[in-house]
Each structure stands twice: as C-alpha cells, then as structure tokens.
Motif scaffolding. Structure first.
Motif, PDB file in Angstrom:
ATOM      1  N   LYS A 127       0.649  -1.477   0.059  1.00 42.17           N
ATOM      2  CA  LYS A 127      -0.113  -0.025   0.279  1.00 42.17           C
ATOM      3  C   LYS A 127       1.141   1.352  -0.311  1.00 42.17           C
ATOM      4  O   LYS A 127       0.662   2.230  -0.615  1.00 42.17           O
ATOM      5  CB  LYS A 127      -0.539   0.046   1.502  1.00 42.17           C
ATOM      6  CG  LYS A 127      -1.721  -0.739   1.352  1.00 42.17           C
ATOM      7  CD  LYS A 127      -3.021  -1.109   2.668  1.00 42.17           C
ATOM      8  CE  LYS A 127      -3.709  -2.417   1.932  1.00 42.17           C
ATOM      9  NZ  LYS A 127      -4.580  -2.553   3.320  1.00 42.17           N
ATOM     10  N   TRP A 128       2.000   0.882   0.472  1.00 42.36           N
ATOM     11  CA  TRP A 128       2.913   2.240   0.731  1.00 42.36           C
ATOM     12  C   TRP A 128       3.466   2.269  -0.670  1.00 42.36           C
ATOM     13  O   TRP A 128       3.530   3.669  -1.073  1.00 42.36           O
ATOM     14  CB  TRP A 128       4.098   2.170   1.844  1.00 42.36           C
ATOM     15  CG  TRP A 128       5.149   3.174   1.945  1.00 42.36           C
ATOM     16  CD1 TRP A 128       5.462   4.418   2.114  1.00 42.36           C
ATOM     17  CD2 TRP A 128       6.855   2.905   1.502  1.00 42.36           C
ATOM     18  NE1 TRP A 128       6.512   4.991   1.958  1.00 42.36           N
ATOM     19  CE2 TRP A 128       6.776   4.460   1.432  1.00 42.36           C
ATOM     20  CE3 TRP A 128       6.968   2.151  -0.003  1.00 42.36           C
ATOM     21  CZ2 TRP A 128       7.948   4.739   0.499  1.00 42.36           C
ATOM     22  CZ3 TRP A 128       7.864   2.497  -0.419  1.00 42.36           C
ATOM     23  CH2 TRP A 128       8.891   3.596  -0.175  1.00 42.36           C
ATOM     24  N   TRP A 129       3.832   1.757  -1.508  1.00 40.91           N
ATOM     25  CA  TRP A 129       4.327   1.799  -2.949  1.00 40.91           C
ATOM     26  C   TRP A 129       3.140   2.328  -3.386  1.00 40.91           C
ATOM     27  O   TRP A 129       3.746   2.879  -4.194  1.00 40.91           O
ATOM     28  CB  TRP A 129       4.726   0.247  -3.307  1.00 40.91           C
ATOM     29  CG  TRP A 129       5.043   0.481  -4.359  1.00 40.91           C
ATOM     30  CD1 TRP A 129       5.830   0.385  -5.004  1.00 40.91           C
ATOM     31  CD2 TRP A 129       3.591  -0.160  -6.091  1.00 40.91           C
ATOM     32  NE1 TRP A 129       5.978   0.521  -7.062  1.00 40.91           N
ATOM     33  CE2 TRP A 129       5.248   0.061  -6.674  1.00 40.91           C
ATOM     34  CE3 TRP A 129       3.168  -0.365  -5.717  1.00 40.91           C
ATOM     35  CZ2 TRP A 129       3.880   0.028  -8.539  1.00 40.91           C
ATOM     36  CZ3 TRP A 129       2.110  -0.804  -6.937  1.00 40.91           C
ATOM     37  CH2 TRP A 129       3.388  -0.347  -8.280  1.00 40.91           C
ATOM     38  N   ALA A 130       2.031   1.463  -3.626  1.00 43.33           N
ATOM     39  CA  ALA A 130       0.822   2.036  -4.102  1.00 43.33           C
ATOM     40  C   ALA A 130       0.538   3.947  -4.175  1.00 43.33           C
ATOM     41  O   ALA A 130       0.024   4.246  -5.335  1.00 43.33           O
ATOM     42  CB  ALA A 130      -0.590   1.005  -4.014  1.00 43.33           C
ATOM     43  N   GLU A 131       0.600   4.328  -3.008  1.00 43.25           N
ATOM     44  CA  GLU A 131       0.660   5.495  -2.740  1.00 43.25           C
ATOM     45  C   GLU A 131       1.476   6.321  -3.803  1.00 43.25           C
ATOM     46  O   GLU A 131       1.746   7.108  -3.559  1.00 43.25           O
ATOM     47  CB  GLU A 131       0.289   6.329  -1.570  1.00 43.25           C
ATOM     48  CG  GLU A 131      -1.186   5.060  -0.619  1.00 43.25           C
ATOM     49  CD  GLU A 131      -0.923   5.879   0.750  1.00 43.25           C
ATOM     50  OE1 GLU A 131      -2.405   6.188   0.954  1.00 43.25           O
ATOM     51  OE2 GLU A 131      -0.610   5.255   1.173  1.00 43.25           O
TER      52      GLU A 131
END
Length: 179
Positions: free
Chosen positions: A39-43
């Motif tokens: 999720k960190w990567w996606a954001e």
C-alpha cells in the motif's frame, strides 16, 4: 505421533495446537507487513492518478481509497466495518488457539492477517479514527479493485473450504463420519 488418529473423537485437544497458534500469528504478521508495504508502494507510485497495466486491462495497478466493504458496499458505514474487523480478528485468534492442523493454521493466519490490516486501515488512515479508508490498488478488469489483504482473506477462505470438503478437522486428523 502428532496427528490425531482417525478413531479418536474430534473434540480431543491436540497438544500441538498451542504451538501452531504462534505460526498463525507469524503468518498474520507477514501478511500485515506485505500488505502495508504494498500500500505504501501504491500510494508512492500511483498517487498522481497514474495506472500501471500488468496484464493489459485484465490486471492493472490503480489507486483508490475504499470507505466501504467489498465492491464499495456500505460506504457510509465505515465505522461498522472497523468494529466487524476487530471482532473478526479476535474470533479468529480465539479459534486458532485450538487448531491442531497445519492446513487450518495457514488458512487462519491468512485470514487473520487480512482482518488485522483492514482494521489498521480503518483505524489509522484518513479521514479519521474508525472511519479510515482502505487502500486498494489491484484492479481486476472492470469487476473490482482490491489489495494484498483481500487476496490473503480469499485464499484463506478457499483453503478452509477445501479442508472442510476433504474432511480435515481444525484440531487435526479426519472428521469422523458417524452416519
């Protein structure tokens, strides 16, 4: 020697059950870390509104913030989903304490990890405590957009169905057929 013999009643506690509980927690922690990292990567990568095709339009990475449940159902009841995720995580952990089957251990670890990470999103993400939106970024055609926690929950549920159809008891061994 660790398996429950077929002729023992299904409700006999397995001595290895409590040891397997720690594996449930380890699997759940792994899912939480992988989910939150993704999720960190996606954001970071998709926060500008970009889309990354993985398999054409069938599988793509696209960032959305989901206030509801699956398929964005119940978007005005985010706080209820936070409560349900918390109760679900507690119930799964309670049940997992008694499990003596490796298959059930893996399945419950996957589901528990997904429930915990969704609870974390609901509690600590914007717009506020108990109302946070879940970060979804894996688009499946025009059907829905999900995340790693959703995959873990789905895989755990499928495993439970398969184990049940195979007659494998949560406490280990086979479920007796008294009929």
């Amino acid at each position: 020697m660790n398996a429950t013999p077929d002729d023992q009643p299904v409700d006999v506690p397995s001595p290895r059950g409590h040891r397997l509980f720690w594996w449930v927690l380890a699997i759940a922690a792994f899912i939480v870390v992988i989910d939150q990292a993704s999720k960190w990567w996606a954001e970071a990568q998709l926060g500008d509104g970009s889309t990354i095709p993985v398999i054409g339009d069938l599988i793509r990475f696209v960032l959305v913030y989901n206030p509801g449940a699956a398929f964005s159902i119940g978007t005005e009841y985010t706080w209820i989903f936070a409560i349900l995720a918390g109760v679900g995580a507690i119930a799964i952990a309670w049940f997992a304490w008694r499990v003596g089957s490796v298959g059930w251990t893996i399945a419950l670890g996957l589901i528990l990890g997904g429930a915990i990470t969704h609870l974390g999103d609901r509690l600590f993400r914007e717009p506020g405590f108990g109302r946070g939106h879940v970060v979804d970024f894996i688009g499946y055609g025009d059907w829905f957009i999900g995340n790693v926690a959703d995959i873990a929950i789905f895989a755990g549920a499928v495993m439970i169905l398969v184990l049940t159809f195979m007659g494998i008891a949560p406490k280990g061994g086979r479920v007796r057929d008294d009929a």
